[in-house]
Design an enzyme around this catalytic site. Structure first.
Site, mmCIF file in Angstrom:
data_model
loop_
_atom_site.group_PDB
_atom_site.id
_atom_site.type_symbol
_atom_site.label_atom_id
_atom_site.label_comp_id
_atom_site.label_asym_id
_atom_site.label_seq_id
_atom_site.Cartn_x
_atom_site.Cartn_y
_atom_site.Cartn_z
ATOM 1 N N SER A 1 0.462 -3.185 -8.874
ATOM 2 C CA SER A 1 0.601 -3.625 -7.738
ATOM 3 C C SER A 1 0.573 -5.202 -7.830
ATOM 4 C CB SER A 1 -0.639 -3.444 -7.167
ATOM 5 O OG SER A 1 -0.715 -4.225 -5.755
ATOM 6 N N SER A 2 1.275 -6.067 -6.629
ATOM 7 C CA SER A 2 1.442 -7.249 -6.929
ATOM 8 C C SER A 2 0.174 -7.935 -6.763
ATOM 9 C CB SER A 2 2.233 -7.935 -5.932
ATOM 10 O OG SER A 2 1.866 -7.315 -4.558
ATOM 11 N N CYS A 3 -1.132 -7.398 -6.312
ATOM 12 C CA CYS A 3 -2.476 -7.807 -6.278
ATOM 13 C C CYS A 3 -3.045 -8.207 -7.741
ATOM 14 C CB CYS A 3 -3.366 -7.196 -5.352
ATOM 15 S SG CYS A 3 -3.731 -5.752 -6.089
ATOM 16 N N TYR B 1 -9.857 -3.399 -7.100
ATOM 17 C CA TYR B 1 -8.701 -2.416 -7.198
ATOM 18 C C TYR B 1 -7.644 -3.206 -8.330
ATOM 19 C CZ TYR B 1 -3.954 -0.677 -5.835
ATOM 20 O OH TYR B 1 -2.959 0.023 -5.899
ATOM 21 N N LYS C 1 -6.257 -1.654 -11.950
ATOM 22 C CA LYS C 1 -4.778 -1.836 -12.405
ATOM 23 C C LYS C 1 -4.534 -2.724 -13.542
ATOM 24 C CE LYS C 1 -3.154 0.980 -9.035
ATOM 25 N NZ LYS C 1 -2.644 2.226 -9.640
ATOM 26 N N HIS D 1 -2.132 0.212 5.315
ATOM 27 C CA HIS D 1 -1.586 -1.031 5.143
ATOM 28 C C HIS D 1 -1.040 -1.622 6.328
ATOM 29 C CE1 HIS D 1 -1.616 0.363 0.741
ATOM 30 N NE2 HIS D 1 -2.051 -1.085 0.995
HETATM 31 O O1 GFB Z 1 -1.156 -4.419 4.220
HETATM 32 P P1 GFB Z 1 -2.733 -5.216 3.988
HETATM 33 O O2 GFB Z 1 -3.666 -4.692 4.175
HETATM 34 O O3 GFB Z 1 -2.549 -5.800 2.509
HETATM 35 O O4 GFB Z 1 -2.611 -6.573 4.952
HETATM 36 P P2 GFB Z 1 -2.708 -6.921 1.538
HETATM 37 C C1 GFB Z 1 -1.644 -7.490 4.901
HETATM 38 C C2 GFB Z 1 -1.893 -8.696 5.930
HETATM 39 O O5 GFB Z 1 -1.552 -7.950 7.328
HETATM 40 C C3 GFB Z 1 -2.943 -9.149 5.871
HETATM 41 C C4 GFB Z 1 -2.602 -8.432 8.114
HETATM 42 O O6 GFB Z 1 -2.974 -10.527 6.341
HETATM 43 C C5 GFB Z 1 -3.744 -8.575 7.092
HETATM 44 O O7 GFB Z 1 -4.811 -9.401 7.766
HETATM 45 N N1 GFB Z 1 -2.684 -7.225 9.113
HETATM 46 C C6 GFB Z 1 -2.526 -7.423 10.487
HETATM 47 C C7 GFB Z 1 -3.186 -6.083 9.097
HETATM 48 N N2 GFB Z 1 -2.599 -6.416 11.295
HETATM 49 C C8 GFB Z 1 -3.130 -5.504 10.069
HETATM 50 C C9 GFB Z 1 -3.596 -3.890 10.621
HETATM 51 O O8 GFB Z 1 -3.595 -3.321 11.524
HETATM 52 N N3 GFB Z 1 -3.821 -3.502 9.159
HETATM 53 C C10 GFB Z 1 -3.737 -4.172 8.059
HETATM 54 N N4 GFB Z 1 -4.054 -3.387 6.992
HETATM 55 N N5 GFB Z 1 -3.557 -5.412 7.962
HETATM 56 C C11 GFB Z 1 -3.384 -4.992 0.032
HETATM 57 C C12 GFB Z 1 -4.389 -5.077 -0.867
HETATM 58 O O9 GFB Z 1 -3.463 -6.210 0.744
HETATM 59 O O10 GFB Z 1 -2.087 -4.806 -0.481
HETATM 60 C C13 GFB Z 1 -4.353 -3.763 -1.898
HETATM 61 O O11 GFB Z 1 -5.520 -4.799 -0.511
HETATM 62 C C14 GFB Z 1 -2.888 -3.625 -2.592
HETATM 63 O O12 GFB Z 1 -5.079 -4.139 -3.039
HETATM 64 C C15 GFB Z 1 -1.759 -3.766 -1.241
HETATM 65 O O13 GFB Z 1 -2.436 -4.444 -3.375
HETATM 66 C C16 GFB Z 1 -0.274 -3.510 -1.648
HETATM 67 O O14 GFB Z 1 -1.403 -7.259 1.163
HETATM 68 O O15 GFB Z 1 -3.529 -8.123 2.097
#
Ligand code: GFB
Length: 313
Positions: free
Chosen positions: A108-110, A137, A141, A180
Site C-alpha cells: 500500500s502507499s501508506c 497496518y 505490509k 475508505h
Molecule cells: O480513505 P481514507 O480512510 O484513507 O481517508 P487514508 C482519506 C481521507 O479522506 C482522510 C477523509 O483525510 C479522511 O479524513 N475522509 C472524508 C473520509 N470523509 C471520509 C469518510 O467518510 N470516510 C473515510 N474513511 N475518510 C488509509 C489507510 O488511509 O488508506 C490504510 O488507513 C490504507 O492503511 C488506505 O493505506 C489506502 O488514505 O487516509
C-alpha cells in the site's frame, strides 16, 4: 503464467482479489483456484500449509488482507497488524515450501514515511517515521516486502511486491465508518439524496490530497507485472495525479446527483497530508492506468446501486 497455469487468487471476494479473478477469467485462465474464508482460514498456518500441499498452485496472487479506512485502522489496530502478518507469512512461506513458481504481494502507499517527498519513489521506503493512523497496518505490509526480498535472496523464491495507491471500484466495502473515503462518500451522498438531507458531512478539513486508482486497472497491472517483472524491488502502482478530498467530494456529489451542501468535520482525522506515488518505474515497464476518476466513480456508483440491498452495515 499462461491460461493453463494453476493460479491461486487469495482473497477473491475482496475488492482486489475479485478484480484479479475477473481479469484472469476474462483472459481465459482455466485453472483458477479460490477458497472462501469458511473453507480456508488464511490466518491458520496449518490449514494454509495443508492447502498448498494438496493444491500446489504454480502462481499465487496474495490479495487477501485486513484493510479499512482511516478510522478502521486506528479502531482495529491490533487486528490489522496481526491478521496481515499471519495471512502474508503463511501464504508466502507455504508457497515457497510447496514449489510455487511466482507470488504477487500487494502492499500500500501508506508504507512510505508520512513526510516523504512527493511524489513518493520506491527508494523512499524506510527513510522516515510512518503516518500514525495506519502504522500497524503499514508495518505488517513492510514486513511482507522484506520477507519476499529475503526469500528471494536466500532461497531464490520469486516474489514481487506491488504498492498500489488508494483503490476503489466494484466490490468495495461501503461501511459508513470502516470503509475508505470514496465508497463512504458514494453511500453518504446517495442516502442524503434519497432522504432529502440538506447537507452531507465529510470528515477532516478537505485539504488532504489522495490519489485514486480504479481496481480493474490495478488488476490489469497485476497480471501485466506477473508476466513481465521479476525483481526484488517494489513497484508503485498509481495514476500519477491526486485530488484534494474537497474536490473528490464534489466529484462524488455530481456523479450521485445530490444538490445539497458539503460540510467538513475537522474533529475527524485528516491522516497523512499527501501520498502521491511516483510511477516512473511502472511507466518504464510499459504500463499506464486507463480509467479517469469520474468514469471510475460512475462505474462504482452503478455497482453500488445494483448491490445496495445485499450490503452489510
Ligand atoms: O480513505 P481514507 O480512510 O484513507 O481517508 P487514508 C482519506 C481521507 O479522506 C482522510 C477523509 O483525510 C479522511 O479524513 N475522509 C472524508 C473520509 N470523509 C471520509 C469518510 O467518510 N470516510 C473515510 N474513511 N475518510 C488509509 C489507510 O488511509 O488508506 C490504510 O488507513 C490504507 O492503511 C488506505 O493505506 C489506502 O488514505 O487516509
Amino acid at each position: 503464467m499462461n491460461r493453463t497455469s494453476r493460479v491461486f487468487v487469495a482473497g477473491h471476494r475482496g475488492l482486489v482479489g475479485s478484480a484479479i479473478l475477473r481479469r484472469l477469467e476474462a483472459e481465459g485462465y482455466e485453472n483458477l483456484i479460490t477458497r472462501a474464508r469458511a473453507e480456508l482460514d488464511l490466518t491458520d498456518q496449518r490449514a494454509v500449509d495443508d492447502f498448498f500441499l494438496r493444491e500446489r498452485p504454480e502462481y499465487v496472487c496474495l490479495a487477501a488482507a485486513k484493510v479499512g479506512g482511516i478510522l478502521a485502522n486506528s479502531t482495529y489496530a491490533a487486528d490489522f497488524i496481526r491478521d496481515n502478518l499471519q495471512i502474508q507469512t503463511n501464504g508466502i512461506d507455504s508457497a515457497y515450501r510447496h514449489g510455487t513458481r511466482k507470488l504477487l504481494f500487494l502492499g500500500s502507499s501508506c508504507i512510505y514515511p508520512k513526510h516523504a517527498p512527493q511524489p513518493m519513489k520506491e527508494e523512499h521506503l524506510l527513510t522516515g517515521p510512518l503516518e500514525p493512523t495506519n502504522e500497524p497496518y503499514a508495518v505488517a505490509k513492510i514486513a511482507g516486502i522484506k520477507m519476499l526480498q529475503a526469500y528471494r535472496r536466500q532461497y531464490g523464491f520469486r516474489g514481487i511486491s506491488l504498492m498500489p495507491t488508494n483503490l476503489y471500484g466494484p466490490g468495495d466495502n461501503f461501511h459508513p465508518q470502516d470503509s475508505h473515503v470514496l465508497p463512504a462518500l458514494i453511500r453518504r451522498f446517495h442516502e442524503a439524496k434519497e432522504t432529502n438531507q440538506p447537507e452531507v458531512v465529510v470528515w477532516g478539513t478537505g485539504t488532504p490530497r489522495r490519489e485514486f486508482l480504479f481496481v480493474d486497472d490495478l488488476a490489469d497491472a497485476a497480471v501485466f507485472l506477473m508476466g513481465r517483472y521479476d525483481d526484488e524491488g517494489i513497484v508503485n502502482v498509481g495514476v500519477g495525479e491526486d485530488v484534494p478530498i474537497r474536490e473528490l467530494a464534489e466529484l462524488v456529489r455530481d456523479v450521485v446527483g445530490y444538490r445539497g451542501e458539503i460540510v467538513f468535520d475537522p474533529s475527524k482525522p485528516d491522516g497523512t497530508p499527501r501520498k502521491l506515488l511516483d510511477v516512473t518505474r511502472l511507466h518504464g515497464l510499459g504500463w499506464r492506468a486507463k480509467t479517469p476518476l469520474a468514469e471510475g466513480i460512475a462505474r462504482t456508483y452503478r455497482w453500488f446501486l445494483e448491490h445496495r440491498d445485499r450490503m452489510r452495515g
